[in-house]
Design a protein around this motif. Structure first.
Motif, mmCIF file in Angstrom:
data_model
loop_
_atom_site.group_PDB
_atom_site.id
_atom_site.type_symbol
_atom_site.label_atom_id
_atom_site.label_comp_id
_atom_site.label_asym_id
_atom_site.label_seq_id
_atom_site.Cartn_x
_atom_site.Cartn_y
_atom_site.Cartn_z
ATOM 1 N N ILE A 1 -20.557 49.771 -14.809
ATOM 2 C CA ILE A 1 -19.462 49.091 -15.499
ATOM 3 C C ILE A 1 -18.625 50.160 -16.182
ATOM 4 C CG2 ILE A 1 -18.816 47.401 -17.242
ATOM 5 C CD1 ILE A 1 -21.521 46.043 -16.783
ATOM 6 N N PRO A 2 -17.381 50.376 -15.719
ATOM 7 C CA PRO A 2 -16.567 51.469 -16.257
ATOM 8 C C PRO A 2 -16.143 51.213 -17.701
ATOM 9 C CG PRO A 2 -15.699 50.612 -14.161
ATOM 10 C CD PRO A 2 -16.694 49.627 -14.656
ATOM 11 N N ILE A 3 -15.928 52.292 -18.432
ATOM 12 C CA ILE A 3 -15.447 52.181 -19.796
ATOM 13 C C ILE A 3 -13.920 52.175 -19.771
ATOM 14 C CG2 ILE A 3 -15.801 54.677 -20.152
ATOM 15 C CD1 ILE A 3 -16.277 53.961 -23.148
ATOM 16 N N PHE A 4 -13.336 50.999 -19.937
ATOM 17 C CA PHE A 4 -11.896 50.823 -19.869
ATOM 18 C C PHE A 4 -11.229 50.703 -21.240
ATOM 19 C CE2 PHE A 4 -12.548 48.739 -15.502
ATOM 20 C CZ PHE A 4 -12.178 49.899 -14.818
ATOM 21 N N GLY A 5 -11.990 50.229 -22.237
ATOM 22 C CA GLY A 5 -11.332 49.938 -23.499
ATOM 23 C C GLY A 5 -12.196 50.187 -24.717
ATOM 24 N N THR A 6 -11.616 49.895 -25.875
ATOM 25 C CA THR A 6 -12.270 50.224 -27.140
ATOM 26 C C THR A 6 -13.441 49.298 -27.466
ATOM 27 O OG1 THR A 6 -10.682 48.881 -28.399
ATOM 28 C CG2 THR A 6 -10.142 51.204 -28.061
ATOM 29 N N THR A 7 -13.466 48.097 -26.907
ATOM 30 C CA THR A 7 -14.630 47.225 -27.127
ATOM 31 C C THR A 7 -15.882 47.882 -26.572
ATOM 32 O OG1 THR A 7 -13.178 45.311 -26.880
ATOM 33 C CG2 THR A 7 -15.545 44.899 -26.868
ATOM 34 N N HIS A 8 -15.762 48.430 -25.398
ATOM 35 C CA HIS A 8 -16.862 49.175 -24.771
ATOM 36 C C HIS A 8 -17.198 50.406 -25.619
ATOM 37 C CE1 HIS A 8 -18.599 50.560 -20.615
ATOM 38 N NE2 HIS A 8 -19.184 51.245 -21.591
ATOM 39 N N HIS B 1 -19.474 50.587 -28.679
ATOM 40 C CA HIS B 1 -20.926 50.554 -28.491
ATOM 41 C C HIS B 1 -21.458 51.724 -27.681
ATOM 42 C CE1 HIS B 1 -19.635 46.393 -29.307
ATOM 43 N NE2 HIS B 1 -20.774 46.323 -29.952
ATOM 44 N N LEU B 2 -20.664 52.227 -26.736
ATOM 45 C CA LEU B 2 -21.111 53.272 -25.822
ATOM 46 C C LEU B 2 -19.949 54.190 -25.493
ATOM 47 C CD1 LEU B 2 -22.821 50.830 -23.302
ATOM 48 C CD2 LEU B 2 -24.073 52.310 -24.873
ATOM 49 N N VAL B 3 -20.248 55.448 -25.169
ATOM 50 C CA VAL B 3 -19.187 56.376 -24.797
ATOM 51 C C VAL B 3 -19.211 56.694 -23.303
ATOM 52 C CG1 VAL B 3 -18.941 57.428 -27.057
ATOM 53 C CG2 VAL B 3 -20.633 58.346 -25.457
ATOM 54 N N GLU C 1 -20.361 40.690 -22.177
ATOM 55 C CA GLU C 1 -18.948 40.618 -22.540
ATOM 56 C C GLU C 1 -18.172 41.807 -21.992
ATOM 57 O OE1 GLU C 1 -15.838 38.387 -24.099
ATOM 58 O OE2 GLU C 1 -17.959 37.893 -23.791
ATOM 59 N N ILE C 2 -18.769 42.993 -22.054
ATOM 60 C CA ILE C 2 -18.119 44.173 -21.493
ATOM 61 C C ILE C 2 -17.967 44.031 -19.979
ATOM 62 C CG2 ILE C 2 -18.438 46.643 -21.031
ATOM 63 C CD1 ILE C 2 -19.680 46.885 -23.819
ATOM 64 N N ALA C 3 -18.989 43.500 -19.327
ATOM 65 C CA ALA C 3 -18.934 43.282 -17.877
ATOM 66 C C ALA C 3 -17.798 42.330 -17.518
ATOM 67 C CB ALA C 3 -20.267 42.737 -17.383
ATOM 68 N N LYS C 4 -17.651 41.280 -18.307
ATOM 69 C CA LYS C 4 -16.579 40.300 -18.067
ATOM 70 C C LYS C 4 -15.209 40.935 -18.270
ATOM 71 C CE LYS C 4 -15.038 35.720 -19.630
ATOM 72 N NZ LYS C 4 -15.355 34.599 -20.580
ATOM 73 N N ASP D 1 -5.737 49.596 -10.423
ATOM 74 C CA ASP D 1 -5.586 51.049 -10.443
ATOM 75 C C ASP D 1 -5.815 51.654 -11.826
ATOM 76 O OD1 ASP D 1 -4.821 51.111 -7.704
ATOM 77 O OD2 ASP D 1 -2.800 50.485 -8.274
ATOM 78 N N ILE D 2 -6.305 50.855 -12.755
ATOM 79 C CA ILE D 2 -6.508 51.346 -14.113
ATOM 80 C C ILE D 2 -7.526 52.489 -14.131
ATOM 81 C CG2 ILE D 2 -8.358 49.740 -14.680
ATOM 82 C CD1 ILE D 2 -5.551 50.845 -17.052
ATOM 83 N N GLY D 3 -7.297 53.467 -14.982
ATOM 84 C CA GLY D 3 -8.235 54.576 -15.123
ATOM 85 C C GLY D 3 -9.135 54.370 -16.329
ATOM 86 N N PRO D 4 -10.058 55.285 -16.568
ATOM 87 C CA PRO D 4 -10.977 55.167 -17.705
ATOM 88 C C PRO D 4 -10.252 55.342 -19.034
ATOM 89 C CG PRO D 4 -11.271 57.274 -16.621
ATOM 90 C CD PRO D 4 -10.344 56.485 -15.749
ATOM 91 N N LEU D 5 -10.868 54.866 -20.084
ATOM 92 C CA LEU D 5 -10.339 55.016 -21.437
ATOM 93 C C LEU D 5 -10.201 56.500 -21.779
ATOM 94 C CD1 LEU D 5 -9.661 53.524 -24.157
ATOM 95 C CD2 LEU D 5 -12.079 53.827 -24.750
ATOM 96 N N LYS D 6 -9.121 56.857 -22.459
ATOM 97 C CA LYS D 6 -8.908 58.262 -22.820
ATOM 98 C C LYS D 6 -9.981 58.728 -23.802
ATOM 99 C CE LYS D 6 -5.276 59.229 -25.270
ATOM 100 N NZ LYS D 6 -3.850 59.322 -25.704
ATOM 101 N N GLU D 7 -10.327 59.998 -23.706
ATOM 102 C CA GLU D 7 -11.435 60.557 -24.462
ATOM 103 C C GLU D 7 -11.262 60.416 -25.968
ATOM 104 O OE1 GLU D 7 -14.364 61.686 -23.460
ATOM 105 O OE2 GLU D 7 -13.840 61.185 -21.393
ATOM 106 N N ALA D 8 -10.054 60.590 -26.454
ATOM 107 C CA ALA D 8 -9.831 60.514 -27.895
ATOM 108 C C ALA D 8 -10.166 59.131 -28.437
ATOM 109 C CB ALA D 8 -8.381 60.871 -28.227
ATOM 110 N N LEU D 9 -9.838 58.083 -27.681
ATOM 111 C CA LEU D 9 -10.154 56.723 -28.120
ATOM 112 C C LEU D 9 -11.652 56.439 -28.016
ATOM 113 C CD1 LEU D 9 -7.189 54.588 -26.724
ATOM 114 C CD2 LEU D 9 -7.855 54.860 -29.126
#
Length: 234
Positions: free
Chosen positions: A112-119, A122-124, A193-196, A207-215
């Motif tokens: 499950i990719p890390i796309f946003g701040t909700t993820h 809890h996890l990096v 919830e993260i999976a959803k 085509d969305i990429g992963p969340l930026k490292e700073a966030l």
């Protein structure tokens, strides 16, 4: 009266939260709680509907998955729980569900990719999905080897089980754990919830990429870092 009443109560309460949170349907899941001093854990009995469960129904097993106390057969996943308790000395509870979105990612054999701040709260990193189990393991001691499928995946990816408290077992479904059974339930709800959210994100923008490292760093550390400031502290 049982010598394990408190432990059974903890496991019972964890199990009863699963249908309340929409994480299980019928008997599709289980939760357990461990007593480290006595090296036993309490787990849901196999195939018993949640509506029919009672505290006294919880089955007490040792770390070899042998029944210590109980008249009912323990969950079919008991050997998996036993392996994780034996291998990971700091976890206090385990949850296994077949929740819809988490299981869909597991069936797709996808992290499950890390796309946003909700993820990132809890996890990096991505929530890992194991490779499918080898045929010889499936045909052997299946539930026991499921435990090592989980343990080995985290080792191979150099992930700490105290930080990555959730995983998808490839072609199967999610497992989560935590310092207590209640935390394992919390992690199970977070995983779903993260999976959803990840699934819906890809529907909106494939085509969305992963969340930026700073966030990632900011959101994780404000809740978990040494200078965290989320919540009310101790």
């Amino acid at each position: 009266m049982s010598n394990y009443r408190t432990l059974k109560e903890e496991a019972y309460q964890a199990n009863m939260q699963l249908p309340e949170l929409g994480l299980v349907l019928f008997t599709f899941g289980n939760a357990s709680a461990v007593d480290r001093k006595r090296e036993v854990f309490a787990i849901k009995p196999s195939g018993v509907p949640y509506a029919d469960l009672k505290v006294e129904d919880m089955v007490i097993c040792d770390f070899e998955a042998k029944i210590i106390e109980g008249t009912l057969r323990p969950s079919s996943d008991t050997k998996t729980h036993a392996v994780l308790y034996k291998e990971w000395g700091t976890i206090g509870g385990i949850v296994h569900t077949h929740s819809t979105y988490g299981t869909a990612w597991a069936q797709a054999l996808s992290d499950i990719p890390i796309f946003g701040t909700t993820h990132a709260d809890h996890l990096v990193s991505d929530i890992p999905c194991t490779v499918p189990m080898k045929d010889e393991y499936i045909q052997g001691d299946y539930e026991h080897m499921t435990g090592y499928q989980i343990v080995d995946c985290l080792k191979e990816r150099d992930l700490d089980y105290n930080e990555m408290e959730m995983i998808l077992v490839g072609s199967h479904a999610p497992f989560t754990w935590g310092a207590t059974a209640a935390k394992a339930v919390y992690n199970s709800a977070v995983c779903e919830e993260i999976a959803k959210m990840a699934y819906l994100t890809l529907q909106i923008n494939p085509d969305i990429g992963p969340l930026k490292e700073a966030l990632k760093k900011k959101h994780f550390e404000r809740k978990h870092g040494k200078d965290s400031y989320y919540g009310q502290g101790n």
